[in-house]
Design a protein around this motif. Structure first.
Motif, PDB file in Angstrom:
ATOM      1  N   VAL A 553      80.456  64.605  50.748  1.00 33.99           N
ATOM      2  CA  VAL A 553      81.132  65.728  51.399  1.00 33.99           C
ATOM      3  C   VAL A 553      80.922  67.016  50.626  1.00 33.99           C
ATOM      4  CG1 VAL A 553      82.876  64.166  52.330  1.00 33.99           C
ATOM      5  CG2 VAL A 553      83.310  65.365  50.181  1.00 33.99           C
ATOM      6  N   GLU A 558      85.189  69.863  52.258  1.00 32.09           N
ATOM      7  CA  GLU A 558      85.358  68.421  52.419  1.00 32.09           C
ATOM      8  C   GLU A 558      84.760  67.913  53.737  1.00 32.09           C
ATOM      9  OE1 GLU A 558      89.370  67.203  51.765  1.00 32.09           O
ATOM     10  OE2 GLU A 558      89.536  68.268  49.860  1.00 32.09           O
ATOM     11  N   LEU A 747      88.715  65.141  41.392  1.00 31.31           N
ATOM     12  CA  LEU A 747      88.254  66.094  42.398  1.00 31.31           C
ATOM     13  C   LEU A 747      88.448  67.524  41.914  1.00 31.31           C
ATOM     14  CD1 LEU A 747      87.292  66.912  45.222  1.00 31.31           C
ATOM     15  CD2 LEU A 747      89.667  66.637  46.003  1.00 31.31           C
ATOM     16  N   PHE A 763      87.059  59.828  48.981  1.00 30.07           N
ATOM     17  CA  PHE A 763      86.768  60.278  50.326  1.00 30.07           C
ATOM     18  C   PHE A 763      86.362  59.138  51.255  1.00 30.07           C
ATOM     19  CE2 PHE A 763      86.095  64.048  47.704  1.00 30.07           C
ATOM     20  CZ  PHE A 763      86.892  64.962  48.377  1.00 30.07           C
ATOM     21  N   ARG A 780      89.171  66.872  59.788  1.00 28.52           N
ATOM     22  CA  ARG A 780      89.161  66.825  58.319  1.00 28.52           C
ATOM     23  C   ARG A 780      88.884  65.378  57.897  1.00 28.52           C
ATOM     24  NH1 ARG A 780      90.922  70.649  55.018  1.00 28.52           N
ATOM     25  NH2 ARG A 780      91.726  69.114  53.526  1.00 28.52           N
ATOM     26  N   LYS A 782      89.060  64.000  55.073  1.00 29.33           N
ATOM     27  CA  LYS A 782      89.991  63.425  54.099  1.00 29.33           C
ATOM     28  C   LYS A 782      91.125  62.706  54.810  1.00 29.33           C
ATOM     29  CE  LYS A 782      92.907  64.568  50.152  1.00 29.33           C
ATOM     30  NZ  LYS A 782      93.447  65.634  49.309  1.00 29.33           N
TER      31      LYS A 782
END
Length: 787
Positions: A553, A558, A747, A763, A780, A782
């Motif tokens: 990502v 992301e 991260l 992820f 998204r 995530k």
């Protein structure tokens, strides 16, 4: 050949010079070193009588001045005299065989000094004691001294130097004492007495030597004839040599003296073993061949072509000696006579051939042949004494990458350093050697204590894992060790070697850097590997492979940028098999080439279903890149699936460059020419070279997960490496992917350090094609991964 052994009678002057007889000068003609031997040999024969005479004279002196001189002075003088006499007597005893050899200058000087000290001590009573007594006591003392001087003239007929020196010093002390007390007549008589004794001693010595010269001349002529005949008969020998019954060298020929590097007179009369033993004579640690020679001489047995290592002037030579014992007309053993040759060059040539056959030329360690022989001897020893031996097989971890990356010259230097470290940790009864390549081995003769096997293995791994500095490169390799105990783990050398190899394979299979002992189950493991290989060969046709996809990502948004294709194998016979287990096996058997082709085509076909901006990354092994048709395979996969080349990224590790860097680089450059990207995986794990980055424009540099996790924990080295990689990639217009991100902290750290892309469990884990496709319905990623 002239005779260097004894002076010819007609070669000497009709009347021997006085200075020559005394020993102050050696005339040019004749072998006077040999004649000195005739003179000095008489000393040892009269040692006891001489000591008795001195003792009686000393007692008379003590009795004469017992009431006049303090007893301490008398006792001290007596002790001093006894000490000097005993020391001189011990030396004189070494001259008992002087008539059969040459007397050296050192021996002559020592005897002269001994006589000088005796004379000086006897001068003390006349100079020191006489003032304490009256005239009658002085005359008594002089009578005693005159008696001693007369005795010296008689017993030392062959040694005028001692007579002249003793008479001169002692007589002059008497003359000085008489003059001091005004006794001039006595002084004159003393002077006359000293002159008569001195002249008589010289003439007696001249007569003695004349007779001995005549005798020696006849004996030596016969000896020379014998030696010449023998030398003629043994014409292939280098020299003649002979020793007496005491194993002392006699009748030294010029060629034998030349072989010794000495003058004939300097070696005559010295022990043969002393002449050829060098420093070992003092230490007592003789070479085994010298022990053999000494034993043959001791047993008085003939020997032929006996090879002996001699030490001469700091160097070693090899002699080949032959000899037979000699006996006189009465059957009495009188020594050895023989011939010798210097065979150093022949010996060195033979040793070099033997060395090359049994030793590794690079490291100097025993090679496979010698290790096998050592193991055979160890097993024989173990069987005889009902004990155990051991065989350790050692393989260097990560050596191949260093050898091929930096070149064979550096690799050879590294192997030499490894061998040096191995030798340092070996103990008595342990032999280390090189089997070949980066494989070494150790034979432990007595492994009754199995703890030693474990301790040595741990020491080997620890020692070889320390860094090496070669040509300004700091290199790191590890070591894996497999061991087998004999005869428990094998009753033959071949069985023990095979079982140690199985143990080593297990150590490598478990990640390396460890020691594994042989277990019977390892045969089952080897059989399992064989069956696994058989199943692997049929896995493609049985459709047992599948692909999993792990997302990569954008570090900021992301959003999914690409997937890495990861192969999985669910075998019909073995069930799920770990990639760490079957991929190395596929590479060893070159099955990785058809399997890699399948992965490439399957991944490209799946990526065709994803959005246009999402790429697919496929790992490629070195075996595939060395395939001359690999570029055509990639083009065929793109053409058949309709995937755009810019959406395919080939992931490689630096190991692909170490086998044939030129071929790999050309193949990758061809792929980049058609638009494919190339990612450098596991950058920074130990063999990174900036040369790769200079030669090739990688699209992505992937930072290994170990540095990611270290940076999150504020490890200074990891932080510095990640910063350096990111900065370097930015400068070269390359992207960076941080692998192994699993936590929020990791991260945030990676974002601060500037990595462009992120891959890790945080992820998403590797997923099947359905789940991967479903991700693109999420705004998204995530949130999807968390669900």
């Amino acid at each position: 050949m002239t005779n260097p052994i004894a002076p010819e009678p007609d070669a000497l002057p009709a009347k021997l010079p006085i200075l020559a007889v005394i020993g102050l000068r050696d005339p040019a003609e004749g072998d006077w070193g040999r004649l000195r031997g005739l003179q000095y040999s008489s000393l040892a024969k009269l040692t006891f009588a001489r000591l008795v005479a001195h003792a009686m004279a000393a007692l008379l002196v003590v009795q004469t001045y017992a009431g006049e001189v303090h007893v301490a002075f008398l006792v001290g003088w007596m002790a001093l005299l006894v000490g000097v006499l005993i020391s001189g007597a011990r030396f004189d005893r070494t001259l008992i065989d002087a008539d059969r050899r040459r007397v050296s200058r050192q021996e002559m000087h020592r005897q002269t000094i001994s006589s000088l000290f005796v004379a000086l001590i006897w001068a003390i009573p006349m100079l020191v004691f006489s003032p304490f007594g009256d005239q009658a006591q002085r005359m008594t003392l002089w009578t005693v001294l005159a008696m001693l001087m007369t005795g010296m003239a008689v017993t030392f007929a062959a040694m005028p130097m001692a007579t002249v020196m003793f008479g001169g010093i002692v007589g002059l002390s008497g003359v000085a004492a008489f003059l001091f007390w005004g006794e001039y007549i006595a002084a004159a008589v003393a002077v006359a007495f000293v002159l008569i004794v001195s002249v008589g001693g010289v003439e007696a010595a001249r007569t003695f030597l004349g007779a001995r010269v005549a005798e020696a001349g006849m004996a030596e002529k016969a000896e020379v004839v014998s030696l010449l005949l023998r030398e003629f008969e043994e014409g292939d020998a280098d020299w003649l040599w002979q020793v007496d019954a005491n194993r002392r060298v006699r009748s030294v020929s010029p060629r034998f003296a030349f072989a010794l590097g000495e003058d004939p007179e300097d070696v005559d009369g010295k022990p043969l073993i002393q002449l050829v033993a060098g420093p070992a004579w003092d230490s007592g640690h003789f070479h085994s061949s010298l022990h053999d020679l000494a034993e043959r001489l001791k047993r008085r047995e003939s020997f032929s072509n006996l090879l002996v290592r001699v030490s001469l002037h700091g160097g070693y030579r090899w002699w080949e000696l032959s000899a037979s014992p000699k006996f006189d007309e009465n059957g009495t053993f009188v020594g050895f006579r023989g011939v010798g040759s210097d065979v150093t060059e022949q010996r060195e040539s033979a040793e070099k051939i033997a060395y090359l056959a049994r030793y590794d030329t690079l490291t100097g360690l025993p090679n496979r042949l010698m290790l096998t022989e050592a193991l055979g001897e160890a097993m024989g020893y173990a069987e005889k004494w009902r004990t155990r031996c051991a065989f350790l097989m050692i393989d260097l971890d990560r050596f191949k990458a260093i050898n091929d990356t930096l070149g064979h010259l550096v690799g050879d230097q590294l192997l030499a350093l490894v061998s040096d470290r191995l030798k340092l940790i070996m103990q008595e009864g342990e032999v280390c050697g090189r089997l070949g390549g980066d494989e070494f081995a150790v034979v432990i003769r007595d492994a009754a204590d199995e703890a030693r096997v474990t301790d040595l293995s741990v020491a080997i791994i620890s020692t070889l894992s320390q860094p090496y500095e070669i040509d300004h490169h700091m290199l790191y390799v590890g070591a894996s060790v497999g061991s087998a105990i004999g005869p428990r783990d094998g009753s033959t050398v071949e069985t023990l070697l095979r079982n140690a190899d199985l143990a080593l394979y297990r150590a490598k299979d478990e990640g390396g850097g460890r020691h594994c002992t042989y277990e019977p189950s390892l045969h089952a493991h080897a059989e399992e590997r064989r069956k696994l290989e058989f199943s692997l060969r049929h896995a493609l046709e049985r459709n047992e492979f599948s692909l999993m996809y792990q997302p990569v990502v954008d570090a900021t948004t992301e959003q999914v940028l690409s997937f890495e294709a990861l192969i999985r194998w669910n075998s019909t016979e073995h069930g799920f098999v770990s990639p760490a287990k079957f991929i190395p096996l596929a590479e060893d058997t070159r099955l990785i080439v058809p399997i890699g082709d399948w992965v490439l085509r399957t991944a490209c076909a799946e990526a065709r279903n994803w959005p246009e901006h999402v790429k697919i990354a496929v790992n490629v092994s070195g075996e595939q890149l060395l395939d001359p048709y690999f570029a055509e395979t990639v083009v065929g996969a793109l053409a058949s699936t309709g995937l755009s080349p810019h959406r395919l990224e080939i992931e490689v590790t630096e190991s692909i460059f170490v086998r044939d860097g030129t071929t790999a680089q050309m193949t990758l450059e061809n792929l980049m020419g058609i638009g494919c990207g190339v990612a450098l995986d596991d950058f920074g794990t130990g063999y990174s070279s900036l040369g790769y980055l200079r030669k090739m424009r990688f699209s992505t540099i992937k930072v290994d997960r170990s540095f990611v996790q270290g940076a999150a924990k504020d490890n200074p080295e990891s932080l510095a490496i990640v910063r350096a990689v990111v900065a370097m990639a930015d400068a070269l217009e390359m992207s960076t992917t941080a692998e192994g991100v699993e936590t929020e902290a990791e991260l945030e750290c990676i974002r601060r350090l500037g990595a462009k892309k992120i891959q890790g469990y945080y992820f998403g884990r590797p997923m099947n094609r359905t789940d991967a496709l479903a991700l693109f319905g999420q705004t998204r990623f995530k949130e999807r991964a968390a669900g």
